[in-house]
Design a protein around this motif. Sequence first.
Motif, PDB file in Angstrom:
ATOM      1  N   THR A  40       0.841  -1.200   0.000  1.00 40.13           N
ATOM      2  CA  THR A  40       0.000   0.000   0.000  1.00 40.13           C
ATOM      3  C   THR A  40       0.878   1.253   0.000  1.00 40.13           C
ATOM      4  O   THR A  40       0.637   2.206  -0.749  1.00 40.13           O
ATOM      5  N   GLN A  73      -7.617   0.331  -0.907  1.00 38.60           N
ATOM      6  CA  GLN A  73      -7.878  -0.957  -0.256  1.00 38.60           C
ATOM      7  C   GLN A  73      -9.241  -0.920   0.450  1.00 38.60           C
ATOM      8  O   GLN A  73     -10.015  -1.852   0.381  1.00 38.60           O
ATOM      9  N   ASP A 147      -5.331  -1.220  -5.170  1.00 41.80           N
ATOM     10  CA  ASP A 147      -4.853  -1.852  -3.940  1.00 41.80           C
ATOM     11  C   ASP A 147      -5.840  -2.924  -3.486  1.00 41.80           C
ATOM     12  O   ASP A 147      -6.867  -2.618  -2.880  1.00 41.80           O
ATOM     13  N   GLU A 148      -5.543  -4.145  -3.778  1.00 44.45           N
ATOM     14  CA  GLU A 148      -6.412  -5.286  -3.444  1.00 44.45           C
ATOM     15  C   GLU A 148      -7.887  -4.995  -3.723  1.00 44.45           C
ATOM     16  O   GLU A 148      -8.734  -5.143  -2.840  1.00 44.45           O
TER      17      GLU A 148
HETATM   18 MG   LIG Z   1      -2.166  -2.751   2.033  1.00 45.10          MG
END
Ligand SMILES: [Mg+2]
Lengths: 238, 251
Positions: A40, A73, A147-148
């Motif tokens: 991140t 995220q 991010d994910e």
């Molecule tokens: Mg992360």
Amino acid sequence: MLKISVSKSFNGKKIIEKAEFRAEKGDFVCIVGESGSGKTTLLRMVAGLESYEGEITFRGEKIDRKSIGFVFQDDRLLPWRTALENVLFGLELRGEEESISKARKVLELVGLKGFEDHYPSQLSGGQRQRVGIARALAIDPEILLMDEPFASLDELTREKMQEELNQIWNREKKTVLFVTHSIDEAIFLGTKVVVLTGIPSKVRGVIDISLKKRIRTSDEFIEYKKRVFELLSPQSMF
Amino acid sequence: MRLLKVYGLITLIVVWYLSSFIIFLPAPHSVALKFALLLFNAEPVLGKSLLEHSISSIIRVLSGCLIAFLIAIPLGIISGWSEKLDDFFSAIIEVFRPVPPLAWIPLAYIIFAGFYSPVQIAQVFIVFIGAFFPCLLSVREFAKSVDRGLIEMAKAFGADDEDILEKVIVPSSLPGILSGVRIGLGVGWMTIVAAEMLASSGTGLGYFIMVMYEVGGRTEEIITGIIAIGIIGYLMNEIVLRVEKKLLRWR
Ligand SMILES: [Mg+2]
Ligand SMILES: Nc1ncnc2c1ncn2[C@@H]1O[C@H](COP(=O)(O)OP(=O)(O)OP(=O)(O)O)[C@@H](O)[C@H]1O
């Protein structure tokens, strides 16, 4: 070309030690690494949200924020805006208020047709995440940071979204940095997989992916999985 | 729920009725008659109807509150946003905040004595003081608790400070602004009634009640005034609550 060569410390504690890799235009770079390895943080540095030592350049210059689309995220939607209005956020900042039809199209693309007027509190976690993806796609960024983005989706929706993302990317050839915990996802989507390991984390290896067919059960796919897994696992550190 | 509220009101009236036999208190029906009579017809001592008194009080409250909100809302947002400015203002706020607005009444009447219509100006000033601090504190609290993640998101999408203020901080402080307006109006309303009791302003519900007391304990009129104060206070609160509900649908 996106060039990254950075180190990062928080309060004197080194988190990332000279992480180096590059992405050509149209590269889909997947970043894998264990929790806390600074994935991140790396995206935040590229987006200019975090200071760093070293260099991050795009076509030889410092990155302009306006060329970036960020999928966080956590979804980070504005709770007082509907799904459609959230997607419009980046467009408004670029003076493209009239592009409601564009925002609608992107929402449809992520499978949220019919949810335009829902507030985030009326959407599921996965739907919110998809609004976040639509918001980033809507501004047509040269660099897409994710991010994910699919972490909170169920298996079926995730595979559908991966398919969608792959098609969008095939069409528009954006440069993508994509953080994920799933090796499977990284190989399915990526043209490159960057493996971060260690404390402070370093780039353990970069694997170029070229699949003849995007089939998760094929021999070549499994072969790539093994290679990424080897790089990630500490046993191979001798 | 609705039904229970009705039961509550009925209980109040029954208790009131029973008490009117024991203590010096006019019965509900005679107050109701007085209320109906005075609502539009002039009461002989002051020569004004209840409605006219109400309107004078409301105008004073709205003027004082309007000035208070116009200053308190931006100030609350600014000091919620910038810690340095917040430090600067907080000492001033902390000193004045615990002072009840009523404590300002005598001083206000003296300060504004030389002005044109000094009583009214002093009263508007006192309402201003009463409405200002609760509104400021409410706005500040919400502006302070703006989700940092949202500000960062806006930055990542290329927002400058002005965009962040307009598109993130103000909307996310809106609940605080609205509850600040509601609380401010409530305090302002209590303040004006008290302020009107302390000086002869010729009109106003507080003044009406005071005069009715002074000319010989006219309890029917006094309670009529109290009921008018209650109804107007309730309505102001209710109106802002409705607006809140409408504007904060997303919650
Ligand atoms: Mg992360
Ligand atoms: N603002 C900060 N101040 C201090 N330390 C921080 C800060 N942000 C992140 N860190 C630390 O930096 C390290 C990397 O964090 P980061 O969020 O980048 O990890 P990650 O790889 O994204 O993890 P995950 O997969 O769990 O999301 C962690 O050890 C974290 O504690």
